[in-house]
Design a protein around this motif. Structure first.
Motif, mmCIF file in Angstrom:
data_model
loop_
_atom_site.group_PDB
_atom_site.id
_atom_site.type_symbol
_atom_site.label_atom_id
_atom_site.label_comp_id
_atom_site.label_asym_id
_atom_site.label_seq_id
_atom_site.Cartn_x
_atom_site.Cartn_y
_atom_site.Cartn_z
ATOM 1 N N ARG A 350 6.976 8.241 2.025
ATOM 2 C CA ARG A 350 8.344 8.629 2.392
ATOM 3 C C ARG A 350 9.225 8.823 1.155
ATOM 4 O O ARG A 350 9.970 9.792 1.048
ATOM 5 N N GLN A 351 9.117 7.886 0.217
ATOM 6 C CA GLN A 351 10.008 7.900 -0.932
ATOM 7 C C GLN A 351 9.742 9.049 -1.897
ATOM 8 O O GLN A 351 10.679 9.587 -2.508
ATOM 9 N N LEU A 352 8.480 9.428 -2.071
ATOM 10 C CA LEU A 352 8.179 10.479 -3.032
ATOM 11 C C LEU A 352 8.749 11.823 -2.596
ATOM 12 O O LEU A 352 9.131 12.649 -3.425
ATOM 13 N N GLY A 353 8.775 12.050 -1.285
ATOM 14 C CA GLY A 353 9.345 13.292 -0.777
ATOM 15 C C GLY A 353 8.569 14.533 -1.163
ATOM 16 O O GLY A 353 9.112 15.645 -1.171
ATOM 17 N N LEU A 354 7.295 14.380 -1.494
ATOM 18 C CA LEU A 354 6.446 15.505 -1.865
ATOM 19 C C LEU A 354 5.534 15.887 -0.705
ATOM 20 O O LEU A 354 5.260 15.076 0.186
ATOM 21 N N GLU A 355 5.057 17.099 -0.742
ATOM 22 C CA GLU A 355 4.176 17.588 0.323
ATOM 23 C C GLU A 355 2.862 16.817 0.295
ATOM 24 O O GLU A 355 2.188 16.736 -0.733
ATOM 25 N N LEU A 356 2.504 16.240 1.431
ATOM 26 C CA LEU A 356 1.230 15.547 1.535
ATOM 27 C C LEU A 356 0.098 16.566 1.587
ATOM 28 O O LEU A 356 0.205 17.596 2.254
ATOM 29 N N LEU A 357 -0.986 16.279 0.881
ATOM 30 C CA LEU A 357 -2.129 17.186 0.878
ATOM 31 C C LEU A 357 -2.804 17.208 2.241
ATOM 32 O O LEU A 357 -3.248 18.274 2.701
ATOM 33 N N PHE A 358 -2.857 16.052 2.899
ATOM 34 C CA PHE A 358 -3.475 15.949 4.231
ATOM 35 C C PHE A 358 -2.508 15.218 5.157
ATOM 36 O O PHE A 358 -2.687 14.035 5.470
ATOM 37 N N PRO A 359 -1.471 15.904 5.624
ATOM 38 C CA PRO A 359 -0.395 15.229 6.360
ATOM 39 C C PRO A 359 -0.804 14.640 7.699
ATOM 40 O O PRO A 359 -0.133 13.737 8.206
ATOM 41 N N GLU A 360 -1.897 15.122 8.266
ATOM 42 C CA GLU A 360 -2.298 14.645 9.593
ATOM 43 C C GLU A 360 -3.250 13.454 9.529
ATOM 44 O O GLU A 360 -3.654 12.942 10.574
ATOM 45 N N ARG A 361 -3.589 13.020 8.339
ATOM 46 C CA ARG A 361 -4.603 11.983 8.202
ATOM 47 C C ARG A 361 -3.992 10.610 7.945
ATOM 48 O O ARG A 361 -2.999 10.481 7.223
ATOM 49 N N ALA A 362 -4.628 9.584 8.528
ATOM 50 C CA ALA A 362 -4.230 8.198 8.259
ATOM 51 C C ALA A 362 -4.833 7.739 6.932
ATOM 52 O O ALA A 362 -5.917 8.183 6.541
ATOM 53 N N THR A 363 -4.127 6.856 6.225
ATOM 54 C CA THR A 363 -4.577 6.379 4.929
ATOM 55 C C THR A 363 -4.516 4.856 4.870
ATOM 56 O O THR A 363 -3.931 4.212 5.743
ATOM 57 N N PHE A 364 -5.105 4.300 3.812
ATOM 58 C CA PHE A 364 -5.080 2.854 3.605
ATOM 59 C C PHE A 364 -4.154 2.495 2.436
ATOM 60 O O PHE A 364 -3.029 2.045 2.648
ATOM 61 N N LYS A 365 -4.592 2.719 1.202
ATOM 62 C CA LYS A 365 -3.747 2.394 0.049
ATOM 63 C C LYS A 365 -3.636 3.558 -0.927
ATOM 64 O O LYS A 365 -3.029 3.417 -1.987
ATOM 65 N N GLU A 366 -4.230 4.691 -0.576
ATOM 66 C CA GLU A 366 -4.179 5.872 -1.428
ATOM 67 C C GLU A 366 -3.867 7.104 -0.598
ATOM 68 O O GLU A 366 -4.259 7.194 0.566
ATOM 69 N N PHE A 367 -3.162 8.039 -1.210
ATOM 70 C CA PHE A 367 -2.847 9.298 -0.530
ATOM 71 C C PHE A 367 -2.644 10.370 -1.591
ATOM 72 O O PHE A 367 -2.415 10.076 -2.771
ATOM 73 N N ALA A 368 -2.737 11.632 -1.170
ATOM 74 C CA ALA A 368 -2.631 12.751 -2.103
ATOM 75 C C ALA A 368 -1.406 13.597 -1.782
ATOM 76 O O ALA A 368 -1.095 13.843 -0.606
ATOM 77 N N VAL A 369 -0.721 14.037 -2.850
ATOM 78 C CA VAL A 369 0.457 14.900 -2.695
ATOM 79 C C VAL A 369 0.303 16.103 -3.626
ATOM 80 O O VAL A 369 -0.459 16.070 -4.595
ATOM 81 N N ARG A 370 1.043 17.160 -3.310
ATOM 82 C CA ARG A 370 1.106 18.329 -4.187
ATOM 83 C C ARG A 370 2.352 18.190 -5.059
ATOM 84 O O ARG A 370 3.440 17.912 -4.554
ATOM 85 N N VAL A 371 2.173 18.411 -6.362
ATOM 86 C CA VAL A 371 3.274 18.201 -7.304
ATOM 87 C C VAL A 371 3.850 19.512 -7.842
ATOM 88 O O VAL A 371 4.728 19.495 -8.706
ATOM 89 N N GLY A 372 3.368 20.632 -7.353
ATOM 90 C CA GLY A 372 3.987 21.908 -7.677
ATOM 91 C C GLY A 372 3.514 22.569 -8.954
ATOM 92 O O GLY A 372 3.832 23.728 -9.222
#
Length: 429
Positions: A350-372
């Motif tokens: 939520r805080q990063l406000g960046l586009e999630l690479l896989f927005p429909e997927r559940a995660t544990f302690k890691e996630f991927a975002v696009r940084v432009g």
């Protein structure tokens, strides 16, 4: 010199021809006094960057989880720190009991029947699992998912020619593995290896993947994060044949990538094919409880053609450190760590406000975002500000040059996440 009949040290070298003797002092810098040497080593160590002077969200298989002080205290005891292979059980009861307890904890975590006494790391145990599967099934094809740690895939491919294996990769689809696609690839396979959570941090449909492997007659092998098993299902509960993984996150420091320990657990039917050693409990002649090396499958102990492993020194000391940390946490503590990681991960998204690479997927302690822009450039610029923001997925996956994988453990705070968000806002596109 009197005893051996020479008059000087030079006489000891009389058989060395003069033409190959250096005949001068070595050109070395002057020796350092102890305080000078300590300062020199401190200056060298200061060139390194670690989590005490850089806020890290790196992850990618090696994690900054908390290591309790008691883990160090136990490891520094001489009977553990200096212990080698416990060939003489009457002299090694403490070490043998510690390994036995480690095996027990691994089995409780993974839902498996038996665990070995640890492996080298989370990659080589994957290769070991392939060897077990080949001998158990008589097949030579191994299916691995693209979403598994790239280093695991690479090590399996490295071992494959020696084992006579064919490696087939199943591509990721929107960050996870499709069970139907896996089922098609698993026909005539010896094993199917998948990771939970996978390398993107995404939760796989693990039960469906295991079922697809089992339906094809292949061994389902789950590569799992032990720190996730306080909140995620144990592999044995969704019918996996083996559970493997990297144990570093449980009680081991990051240590610049190693050494750490790997774990391998399985159903009882595979016990005689497992690599390394297995410690068992017995009674002595007085009826007292004792521990022994029950099974050893390395070629030093049995006929070479019967061996399933060439492991010599396993990672007992580091595995013991993991045992201490897990015992310190207990089941409830492990669950709380998992819940904390998941909560912080959701907060960071939520805080990063960046586009999630896989927005429909559940995660544990890691996630991927696009940084432009290039994630590697973003990492470089963020590190100049004292923050390591994560892992550049473009190193291993085509089309992901702008993808950054962020890891949040229980050691990160909401304030740390806020700082990461600010730094990425400054350096991202």
């Amino acid at each position: 010199m009197d005893a051996i009949g020479v008059s000087s040290v030079a006489d000891l070298f009389s058989d060395v021809p003069p033409g190959v003797r250096l005949d001068r002092e070595l050109e070395l810098e002057r020796p350092l006094a102890e305080h000078e040497l300590q300062r020199h080593l401190e200056e060298l160590a200061a060139r390194n960057v670690d989590t005490t002077n850089e806020l890290s969200f790196l992850g990618a298989g090696i994690y900054d989880h908390y290591v309790p002080a008691i883990a160090d205290a136990v490891l520094q005891r001489g009977e553990f720190l200096t212990a080698y292979t416990p060939y003489q059980p009457e002299m090694s009861q403490g070490v043998l009991q510690a390994i036995f307890e480690y095996q027990t904890v691994v089995c409780e975590l993974t839902g498996m029947d038996v665990s070995n006494a640890s492996g080298y790391d989370g990659t080589t145990v994957a290769a070991d699992a392939c060897f077990i599967a080949k001998h158990a099934t008589g097949r030579s094809k191994v299916v691995v998912t693209e979403a598994i740690n790239p280093q695991v895939r690479q090590v399996v491919k490295t071992y494959a020619p020696g084992f006579g294996l064919e490696i087939v990769e199943v591509p990721q689809r929107a960050g996870a593995t499709d069970a139907d696609e896996l089922a098609a690839a698993a026909k005539d396979a010896a094993a199917v290896i998948f990771q939970q959570p996978n390398f993107f941090g995404v939760l796989e449909p693990a039960a469906d993947l295991a079922a697809a492997a089992n339906d094809a007659g292949a061994l389902a092998v789950a590569h799992v994060d032990p720190m996730s098993l306080g909140v995620l299902e144990a592999p044995g509960n969704y019918e996996c044949a083996l559970a493997i993984g990297e144990g570093q996150g449980t009680g081991n420091y990051q240590s610049y990538g190693g050494p750490h320990y790997g774990f391998l657990a399985a159903r009882k039917e595979f016990i005689r094919r497992m690599p390394g050693r297995i410690i068992g409990e017995t009674t002595d002649t007085n009826g007292e409880r004792g521990y022994v090396l029950t099974l050893q499958t390395r070629e030093q102990h049995i006929r070479r053609e019967k061996a399933t492993s060439n492991i010599t020194t396993n990672q007992t000391l580091l595995a013991l450190q993991g045992l201490v940390a897990l015992s310190w946490l207990g089941p409830q503590g492990l669950r709380e760590v998992g819940e904390t990681c998941m909560s912080l991960c959701a907060y960071a998204q939520r805080q990063l406000g960046l586009e999630l690479l896989f927005p429909e997927r559940a995660t544990f302690k890691e996630f991927a975002v696009r940084v432009g822009r290039s994630a590697r450039d973003v990492i470089r610029d963020a590190r100049a500000r004292g923050v390591h923001p994560g892992y550049a997925l473009g190193r291993d996956y085509e089309g992901m040059d702008d993808a950054l994988r962020v890891c949040v453990t229980e050691k990160r705070s909401p304030a740390d996440v806020d700082r990461l968000a600010q730094v990425l806002a400054d350096v991202a596109a």
